[in-house]
Scaffold this motif. Structure first.
Motif, mmCIF file in Angstrom:
data_model
loop_
_atom_site.group_PDB
_atom_site.id
_atom_site.type_symbol
_atom_site.label_atom_id
_atom_site.label_comp_id
_atom_site.label_asym_id
_atom_site.label_seq_id
_atom_site.Cartn_x
_atom_site.Cartn_y
_atom_site.Cartn_z
ATOM 1 N N ASP A 109 0.828 -1.207 0.000
ATOM 2 C CA ASP A 109 0.000 0.000 0.000
ATOM 3 C C ASP A 109 0.859 1.253 0.000
ATOM 4 N N LEU A 113 1.952 7.273 -6.135
ATOM 5 C CA LEU A 113 0.860 8.196 -6.409
ATOM 6 C C LEU A 113 1.248 9.617 -6.023
ATOM 7 N N SER A 161 -3.239 5.825 -13.006
ATOM 8 C CA SER A 161 -3.460 4.508 -12.409
ATOM 9 C C SER A 161 -2.737 3.393 -13.160
ATOM 10 N N ILE A 181 -6.763 -0.049 -3.978
ATOM 11 C CA ILE A 181 -7.097 0.122 -5.383
ATOM 12 C C ILE A 181 -8.477 -0.498 -5.578
ATOM 13 N N CYS A 217 -6.337 10.683 -10.372
ATOM 14 C CA CYS A 217 -5.897 9.349 -9.960
ATOM 15 C C CYS A 217 -6.021 8.355 -11.111
ATOM 16 N N PRO A 259 -6.793 4.447 -7.343
ATOM 17 C CA PRO A 259 -6.466 4.568 -5.918
ATOM 18 C C PRO A 259 -7.599 5.288 -5.185
#
Length: 347
Positions: free
Chosen positions: A65, A72, A147, A236, A143, A207
Protein backbone atom coordinates in the motif's frame (compact mmCIF):
# COMPACT_ATOMS: atom_id res chain seq x y z
CA UNK A 1 1.44 -10.45 26.28
CA UNK A 2 3.98 -7.66 26.69
CA UNK A 3 2.91 -4.30 25.30
CA UNK A 4 4.98 -2.97 22.44
CA UNK A 5 7.07 0.11 23.30
CA UNK A 6 6.28 2.31 20.32
CA UNK A 7 8.86 4.95 21.25
CA UNK A 8 11.62 2.34 21.34
CA UNK A 9 10.52 0.96 17.96
CA UNK A 10 10.56 4.41 16.37
CA UNK A 11 14.04 5.10 17.74
CA UNK A 12 15.24 1.79 16.33
CA UNK A 13 13.58 2.55 12.99
CA UNK A 14 15.23 5.96 12.76
CA UNK A 15 18.60 4.55 13.75
CA UNK A 16 18.38 2.14 10.84
CA UNK A 17 17.22 4.88 8.48
CA UNK A 18 19.81 7.55 9.38
CA UNK A 19 21.86 7.27 12.59
CA UNK A 20 23.64 10.57 11.90
CA UNK A 21 20.74 12.62 13.31
CA UNK A 22 19.94 12.31 17.00
CA UNK A 23 16.28 12.30 18.01
CA UNK A 24 15.35 15.13 20.35
CA UNK A 25 11.79 14.06 21.13
CA UNK A 26 8.91 11.84 20.02
CA UNK A 27 5.35 13.13 20.42
CA UNK A 28 2.15 11.11 20.05
CA UNK A 29 -0.19 12.92 17.63
CA UNK A 30 -2.56 9.98 17.03
CA UNK A 31 -6.32 10.47 16.77
CA UNK A 32 -6.77 7.56 19.25
CA UNK A 33 -9.68 6.07 17.32
CA UNK A 34 -7.65 3.37 15.61
CA UNK A 35 -4.89 1.08 16.84
CA UNK A 36 -2.46 2.65 14.36
CA UNK A 37 -0.26 5.32 15.91
CA UNK A 38 1.26 8.50 14.48
CA UNK A 39 4.16 10.35 16.08
CA UNK A 40 5.99 13.60 15.39
CA UNK A 41 9.74 13.03 15.64
CA UNK A 42 11.94 16.08 16.31
CA UNK A 43 15.74 16.32 15.98
CA UNK A 44 18.56 18.58 17.10
CA UNK A 45 19.94 19.25 13.64
CA UNK A 46 17.27 18.56 11.02
CA UNK A 47 13.60 19.21 10.33
CA UNK A 48 11.02 16.92 12.02
CA UNK A 49 9.35 13.94 10.38
CA UNK A 50 6.22 11.95 11.15
CA UNK A 51 6.25 8.23 11.90
CA UNK A 52 3.30 5.91 11.36
CA UNK A 53 3.43 2.66 13.32
CA UNK A 54 1.11 -0.29 12.69
CA UNK A 55 1.00 -3.74 14.25
CA UNK A 56 -2.00 -5.36 12.60
CA UNK A 57 -2.61 -7.02 9.26
CA UNK A 58 0.16 -8.28 7.04
CA UNK A 59 3.48 -6.53 6.58
CA UNK A 60 3.35 -7.34 2.85
CA UNK A 61 0.06 -5.47 2.49
CA UNK A 62 1.33 -2.49 4.51
CA UNK A 63 4.44 -2.33 2.33
CA UNK A 64 2.50 -2.74 -0.90
CA UNK A 65 0.00 0.00 0.00
CA UNK A 66 2.69 2.50 0.95
CA UNK A 67 4.73 1.82 -2.17
CA UNK A 68 1.64 2.52 -4.28
CA UNK A 69 0.79 5.62 -2.22
CA UNK A 70 4.32 6.97 -2.61
CA UNK A 71 4.18 6.40 -6.37
CA UNK A 72 0.86 8.20 -6.41
CA UNK A 73 2.22 11.10 -4.34
CA UNK A 74 5.15 11.53 -6.71
CA UNK A 75 3.12 11.36 -9.92
CA UNK A 76 -0.20 13.13 -9.35
CA UNK A 77 -0.76 15.92 -11.83
CA UNK A 78 -1.39 19.59 -11.06
CA UNK A 79 -3.12 20.77 -8.87
CA UNK A 80 -2.70 17.65 -6.71
CA UNK A 81 1.08 17.26 -7.06
CA UNK A 82 1.56 18.16 -3.37
CA UNK A 83 -1.70 16.77 -2.02
CA UNK A 84 -0.23 13.63 -0.40
CA UNK A 85 2.54 13.42 2.17
CA UNK A 86 5.67 11.82 0.72
CA UNK A 87 7.31 8.89 2.50
CA UNK A 88 11.04 8.86 3.15
CA UNK A 89 13.15 6.87 0.71
CA UNK A 90 16.56 5.26 1.33
CA UNK A 91 18.82 4.05 -1.48
CA UNK A 92 16.02 4.48 -4.04
CA UNK A 93 13.55 2.33 -2.07
CA UNK A 94 10.69 3.31 0.20
CA UNK A 95 11.98 2.82 3.75
CA UNK A 96 9.84 0.60 5.98
CA UNK A 97 11.19 -0.67 9.29
CA UNK A 98 10.04 -4.11 10.40
CA UNK A 99 10.19 -4.88 14.12
CA UNK A 100 10.20 -8.39 15.61
CA UNK A 101 9.94 -9.45 19.26
CA UNK A 102 8.91 -13.03 20.01
CA UNK A 103 5.29 -13.29 18.79
CA UNK A 104 4.79 -9.56 18.23
CA UNK A 105 5.74 -7.45 15.24
CA UNK A 106 5.19 -3.92 13.99
CA UNK A 107 6.25 -1.75 11.07
CA UNK A 108 7.10 1.92 10.71
CA UNK A 109 7.08 4.30 7.78
CA UNK A 110 8.33 7.90 7.94
CA UNK A 111 6.71 10.89 6.23
CA UNK A 112 7.89 14.39 5.56
CA UNK A 113 5.63 17.02 7.13
CA UNK A 114 2.84 18.26 4.90
CA UNK A 115 1.38 21.75 4.85
CA UNK A 116 -2.14 22.08 6.20
CA UNK A 117 -4.74 24.74 5.47
CA UNK A 118 -8.40 24.85 6.50
CA UNK A 119 -10.52 21.90 7.57
CA UNK A 120 -14.10 21.66 6.44
CA UNK A 121 -16.75 22.85 8.92
CA UNK A 122 -18.74 20.21 10.80
CA UNK A 123 -21.77 20.98 8.65
CA UNK A 124 -21.33 22.07 5.03
CA UNK A 125 -23.41 24.70 3.31
CA UNK A 126 -25.05 23.72 0.03
CA UNK A 127 -22.39 25.51 -2.01
CA UNK A 128 -19.68 23.57 -0.15
CA UNK A 129 -21.46 20.29 -0.83
CA UNK A 130 -21.46 21.07 -4.54
CA UNK A 131 -17.81 22.13 -4.43
CA UNK A 132 -16.86 18.82 -2.78
CA UNK A 133 -18.65 16.89 -5.53
CA UNK A 134 -16.73 18.69 -8.24
CA UNK A 135 -13.44 18.51 -6.34
CA UNK A 136 -13.63 14.75 -5.69
CA UNK A 137 -14.46 14.19 -9.37
CA UNK A 138 -11.37 16.13 -10.45
CA UNK A 139 -9.19 14.30 -7.93
CA UNK A 140 -10.54 10.92 -9.08
CA UNK A 141 -9.78 11.86 -12.69
CA UNK A 142 -6.22 12.72 -11.71
CA UNK A 143 -5.90 9.35 -9.96
CA UNK A 144 -7.30 7.57 -13.01
CA UNK A 145 -4.87 9.37 -15.31
CA UNK A 146 -1.86 7.76 -13.61
CA UNK A 147 -3.46 4.51 -12.41
CA UNK A 148 -1.91 2.48 -15.26
CA UNK A 149 1.58 3.52 -14.11
CA UNK A 150 1.13 2.38 -10.48
CA UNK A 151 2.34 -0.96 -9.09
CA UNK A 152 -0.21 -3.78 -9.24
CA UNK A 153 -2.15 -4.38 -6.02
CA UNK A 154 -2.34 -7.99 -4.85
CA UNK A 155 -5.55 -7.64 -2.85
CA UNK A 156 -9.04 -6.75 -4.02
CA UNK A 157 -12.51 -6.50 -2.54
CA UNK A 158 -13.11 -10.11 -3.58
CA UNK A 159 -9.95 -11.47 -1.96
CA UNK A 160 -10.77 -9.58 1.25
CA UNK A 161 -14.27 -11.07 1.41
CA UNK A 162 -12.92 -14.54 0.65
CA UNK A 163 -10.50 -14.11 3.55
CA UNK A 164 -13.36 -13.18 5.89
CA UNK A 165 -15.32 -16.25 4.79
CA UNK A 166 -12.28 -18.46 5.36
CA UNK A 167 -11.71 -17.06 8.84
CA UNK A 168 -15.30 -17.82 9.83
CA UNK A 169 -15.36 -21.31 8.32
CA UNK A 170 -12.09 -22.21 10.04
CA UNK A 171 -13.58 -21.15 13.39
CA UNK A 172 -11.06 -18.34 13.80
CA UNK A 173 -13.66 -15.58 14.05
CA UNK A 174 -15.15 -14.63 17.41
CA UNK A 175 -18.93 -14.21 17.11
CA UNK A 176 -22.18 -15.96 17.95
CA UNK A 177 -23.41 -18.63 15.50
CA UNK A 178 -26.29 -16.45 14.24
CA UNK A 179 -23.89 -13.54 13.74
CA UNK A 180 -21.53 -15.74 11.72
CA UNK A 181 -24.46 -16.88 9.58
CA UNK A 182 -25.44 -13.26 8.99
CA UNK A 183 -21.91 -12.31 7.97
CA UNK A 184 -21.61 -15.25 5.56
CA UNK A 185 -24.99 -14.37 4.05
CA UNK A 186 -23.87 -10.76 3.50
CA UNK A 187 -20.59 -12.00 1.99
CA UNK A 188 -22.52 -14.15 -0.49
CA UNK A 189 -24.77 -11.24 -1.48
CA UNK A 190 -21.73 -9.04 -2.07
CA UNK A 191 -19.92 -11.63 -4.18
CA UNK A 192 -23.04 -12.39 -6.25
CA UNK A 193 -23.68 -8.71 -6.97
CA UNK A 194 -20.00 -7.99 -7.66
CA UNK A 195 -20.08 -10.78 -10.22
CA UNK A 196 -23.38 -9.56 -11.66
CA UNK A 197 -21.98 -6.06 -12.25
CA UNK A 198 -18.63 -7.44 -13.49
CA UNK A 199 -16.76 -5.68 -10.70
CA UNK A 200 -13.46 -7.44 -11.38
CA UNK A 201 -13.51 -7.21 -15.17
CA UNK A 202 -15.39 -4.12 -16.37
CA UNK A 203 -15.41 -1.61 -13.51
CA UNK A 204 -12.49 0.82 -13.63
CA UNK A 205 -10.29 0.82 -10.54
CA UNK A 206 -8.24 3.71 -9.19
CA UNK A 207 -6.47 4.57 -5.92
CA UNK A 208 -9.11 5.34 -3.27
CA UNK A 209 -8.68 6.37 0.36
CA UNK A 210 -12.15 5.29 1.62
CA UNK A 211 -11.98 7.23 4.91
CA UNK A 212 -12.70 10.88 4.11
CA UNK A 213 -13.49 12.12 7.61
CA UNK A 214 -12.99 15.89 7.69
CA UNK A 215 -10.07 15.39 10.10
CA UNK A 216 -8.10 13.55 7.41
CA UNK A 217 -7.64 16.32 4.83
CA UNK A 218 -7.46 20.08 4.45
CA UNK A 219 -8.81 22.46 1.81
CA UNK A 220 -8.02 25.93 0.51
CA UNK A 221 -10.16 28.98 1.25
CA UNK A 222 -11.92 28.24 -2.04
CA UNK A 223 -12.73 24.69 -0.91
CA UNK A 224 -10.24 22.88 -3.15
CA UNK A 225 -8.30 19.86 -1.89
CA UNK A 226 -4.99 21.00 -0.38
CA UNK A 227 -3.46 18.15 1.64
CA UNK A 228 -4.22 14.69 2.97
CA UNK A 229 -2.32 12.65 5.57
CA UNK A 230 -4.35 9.59 6.63
CA UNK A 231 -3.91 6.44 4.51
CA UNK A 232 -5.15 3.67 6.83
CA UNK A 233 -7.83 2.37 4.45
CA UNK A 234 -6.11 3.06 1.14
CA UNK A 235 -6.73 0.52 -1.62
CA UNK A 236 -7.10 0.12 -5.38
CA UNK A 237 -10.80 -0.19 -6.08
CA UNK A 238 -13.82 1.38 -7.76
CA UNK A 239 -14.05 5.14 -7.32
CA UNK A 240 -17.51 4.73 -5.75
CA UNK A 241 -15.77 3.20 -2.71
CA UNK A 242 -15.08 6.81 -1.67
CA UNK A 243 -18.71 7.88 -1.81
CA UNK A 244 -20.00 6.60 1.52
CA UNK A 245 -17.71 8.80 3.58
CA UNK A 246 -18.49 11.80 1.41
CA UNK A 247 -22.18 11.16 2.02
CA UNK A 248 -21.33 11.51 5.72
CA UNK A 249 -19.33 14.70 5.10
CA UNK A 250 -22.30 16.14 3.17
CA UNK A 251 -24.95 14.92 5.61
CA UNK A 252 -27.44 17.43 6.97
CA UNK A 253 -26.56 16.28 10.49
CA UNK A 254 -22.91 17.19 9.96
CA UNK A 255 -19.79 15.68 11.47
CA UNK A 256 -20.38 13.81 14.73
CA UNK A 257 -18.09 13.16 17.68
CA UNK A 258 -19.96 9.92 18.48
CA UNK A 259 -20.25 8.20 15.12
CA UNK A 260 -22.08 5.30 13.53
CA UNK A 261 -22.07 3.89 10.03
CA UNK A 262 -25.74 3.82 9.00
CA UNK A 263 -26.48 3.68 5.27
CA UNK A 264 -28.96 6.57 5.43
CA UNK A 265 -26.56 9.41 4.40
CA UNK A 266 -26.38 7.84 0.92
CA UNK A 267 -30.08 8.62 0.46
CA UNK A 268 -30.03 12.24 1.64
CA UNK A 269 -30.85 15.01 -0.82
CA UNK A 270 -27.54 16.67 0.03
CA UNK A 271 -25.59 13.59 -1.10
CA UNK A 272 -27.61 13.56 -4.32
CA UNK A 273 -26.64 17.22 -4.76
CA UNK A 274 -23.00 16.18 -4.30
CA UNK A 275 -23.39 13.25 -6.71
CA UNK A 276 -24.93 15.39 -9.46
CA UNK A 277 -22.00 17.81 -9.32
CA UNK A 278 -19.54 14.90 -9.39
CA UNK A 279 -21.38 13.39 -12.38
CA UNK A 280 -21.08 16.66 -14.33
CA UNK A 281 -17.27 16.50 -14.12
CA UNK A 282 -16.62 12.74 -14.21
CA UNK A 283 -19.76 10.91 -15.41
CA UNK A 284 -20.77 7.70 -13.65
CA UNK A 285 -22.19 4.62 -15.33
CA UNK A 286 -25.33 2.82 -14.22
CA UNK A 287 -23.40 -0.25 -12.94
CA UNK A 288 -21.17 2.05 -10.86
CA UNK A 289 -24.17 3.72 -9.25
CA UNK A 290 -25.65 0.31 -8.45
CA UNK A 291 -22.34 -0.69 -6.89
CA UNK A 292 -22.56 2.12 -4.32
CA UNK A 293 -24.70 -0.16 -2.18
CA UNK A 294 -22.22 -3.02 -2.51
CA UNK A 295 -19.30 -0.78 -1.62
CA UNK A 296 -21.16 0.17 1.55
CA UNK A 297 -21.77 -3.52 2.27
CA UNK A 298 -18.07 -4.20 1.68
CA UNK A 299 -17.10 -1.35 4.00
CA UNK A 300 -19.12 -2.86 6.86
CA UNK A 301 -17.93 -6.42 6.18
CA UNK A 302 -14.26 -5.55 5.75
CA UNK A 303 -13.53 -2.54 7.94
CA UNK A 304 -16.08 -3.02 10.73
CA UNK A 305 -16.38 -6.83 10.91
CA UNK A 306 -13.13 -8.31 9.53
CA UNK A 307 -10.59 -5.66 10.50
CA UNK A 308 -12.54 -3.81 13.19
CA UNK A 309 -11.02 -5.64 16.19
CA UNK A 310 -7.51 -4.93 14.89
CA UNK A 311 -8.07 -1.37 13.68
CA UNK A 312 -10.48 0.35 16.09
CA UNK A 313 -9.96 0.82 19.78
CA UNK A 314 -11.89 -1.83 21.73
CA UNK A 315 -14.78 0.43 22.77
CA UNK A 316 -15.39 1.50 19.17
CA UNK A 317 -15.13 -2.08 17.91
CA UNK A 318 -17.81 -3.36 20.28
CA UNK A 319 -20.19 -0.50 19.49
CA UNK A 320 -19.79 -0.64 15.70
CA UNK A 321 -20.01 -4.42 15.39
CA UNK A 322 -23.11 -4.52 17.60
CA UNK A 323 -24.70 -1.88 15.37
CA UNK A 324 -23.64 -3.81 12.26
CA UNK A 325 -25.57 -6.91 13.34
CA UNK A 326 -28.59 -4.98 14.62
CA UNK A 327 -28.85 -2.06 12.18
CA UNK A 328 -26.32 -1.78 9.37
CA UNK A 329 -26.95 -5.11 7.63
CA UNK A 330 -30.76 -5.19 8.11
CA UNK A 331 -31.20 -1.73 6.54
CA UNK A 332 -29.08 -2.22 3.41
CA UNK A 333 -31.93 -3.62 1.34
CA UNK A 334 -34.71 -1.54 2.90
CA UNK A 335 -33.12 1.92 3.13
CA UNK A 336 -30.99 2.11 -0.01
CA UNK A 337 -33.03 3.03 -3.10
CA UNK A 338 -30.75 3.01 -6.12
CA UNK A 339 -33.49 4.17 -8.49
CA UNK A 340 -33.59 7.50 -6.66
CA UNK A 341 -29.92 8.06 -7.49
CA UNK A 342 -30.27 6.86 -11.07
CA UNK A 343 -33.21 9.22 -11.68
CA UNK A 344 -31.25 12.14 -10.24
CA UNK A 345 -28.34 11.41 -12.59
CA UNK A 346 -30.69 10.65 -15.53
CA UNK A 347 -29.21 7.20 -16.03
Amino acid sequence: MEKIDNYHIIRQAWKEFDDRHEIKGIFDVSAHVSTNSVYKVSFYDRQPVFAKLSDYGKFEHFKEDHIIINNLANNLEIPYENFLAQSLVKRNDLFIYRYYAQDRCAWVVFYNPIKVKAKLPRRLEDRQVKKMGRELARFHKACYNISAQLPIASKSVVTDIHQLQKTIREQKFCAKPDQKDLILHQCNIFLENADHYNYMTEIETIPVFVDWNIGNFSVTAEGKFYSRWDYDWFRISSRVMDFYFFSRVCSDIGDRTVFSYMINPLMEDRFIMFLKEYHRIYPLTEPEVRLIKECYRFFILNYVIKDGPYFFQQSYTYKLQKEAYESYFPTIETNFQVEKLLRALKL
